[in-house]
Design an enzyme around this catalytic site. Structure first.
Site, PDB file in Angstrom:
ATOM      1  N   HIS A 119      -0.699  -2.827   5.615  1.00 39.96           N
ATOM      2  CA  HIS A 119       0.078  -4.033   5.363  1.00 39.96           C
ATOM      3  C   HIS A 119      -0.911  -5.177   5.282  1.00 39.96           C
ATOM      4  O   HIS A 119      -2.003  -5.118   5.851  1.00 39.96           O
ATOM      5  CB  HIS A 119       1.076  -4.300   6.496  1.00 39.96           C
ATOM      6  CG  HIS A 119       2.263  -3.400   6.484  1.00 39.96           C
ATOM      7  ND1 HIS A 119       3.180  -3.389   5.456  1.00 39.96           N
ATOM      8  CD2 HIS A 119       2.681  -2.465   7.376  1.00 39.96           C
ATOM      9  CE1 HIS A 119       4.120  -2.503   5.719  1.00 39.96           C
ATOM     10  NE2 HIS A 119       3.840  -1.914   6.867  1.00 39.96           N
ATOM     11  N   CYS A 168       0.740  -4.878   0.875  1.00 38.79           N
ATOM     12  CA  CYS A 168       1.760  -5.847   0.475  1.00 38.79           C
ATOM     13  C   CYS A 168       1.532  -7.150   1.220  1.00 38.79           C
ATOM     14  O   CYS A 168       1.208  -7.158   2.399  1.00 38.79           O
ATOM     15  CB  CYS A 168       3.145  -5.321   0.827  1.00 38.79           C
ATOM     16  SG  CYS A 168       3.559  -3.809  -0.024  1.00 38.79           S
TER      17      CYS A 168
END
Length: 185
Positions: A119, A168
């Site tokens: 992430h 992301c």
């Protein structure tokens, strides 16, 4: 009866891998050619470290094992030694990257690829980065600098480096340039 022989490139036959080539020294026009080193960091499971106030709660990354397997396969085909690491805290991530930069400094590696599956997000102060499994971020600029700003290196500064970040992050889109460099992330 005629048997076709396997074509060869350098000292390697096409039956082992069409991409394995002997090391060819660098010239003014070209980097050295030969095997590389690929480092894959796969962050799948996360938690927010209660001892670190800026730790972020992030979800488990689904299907990341499949991505890791495909990366490992393709870079192996290119003749790379592949090192994989799983679910590292921010501190472990930085330590593994520094150790990998030392390994990559070996003249037997002609190029380096770094793949981080994690992430990512805004770390504050205009910095973006990837998260360790403890929810603490490491700036992408710092990651790139581990491999590009290595003054004590013998050979690392003269090797091509590929950086792949699959992370992301909420942003207005696109790639961003790291100020004062030729690197795009």
């Amino acid at each position: 009866e005629h048997h076709a022989s396997s074509p060869t490139v350098g000292n390697y036959s096409s039956t082992s891998s069409p991409f394995l080539l002997p090391i060819e020294p660098a010239t003014e026009e070209c980097y050295a050619r030969g095997p590389g080193l690929c480092i894959i960091i796969n962050q799948e499971l996360f938690y927010a470290d209660s001892n670190i106030p800026q730790a972020t709660v992030v979800d488990e990354r689904q299907a990341t094992e499949k991505d890791k397997g495909k990366l490992k396969s393709i870079f192996s085909c290119f003749g790379a030694k592949v090192l994989t690491f799983e679910n590292l805290t921010r501190e472990e991530l930085e330590d593994k990257l520094k150790a990998a930069a030392v390994t990559a400094d070996d003249p037997k590696y002609c190029w380096i690829a770094l793949c981080i599956l994690s992430h990512g997000g805004d770390l504050g102060g205009g910095m973006h980065g990837v998260f360790g499994c403890n929810g603490v971020g490491l700036p992408t600029e710092k990651i790139v600098n581990i491999f590009t700003a290595a003054p004590a290196s013998k050979t690392l500064n003269n090797k091509p480096k590929l950086f792949f970040f699959q992370a992301c992050k909420p942003t207005h889109g696109g790639f961003e340039m790291i100020k004062g460099t030729d690197y795009m992330i």
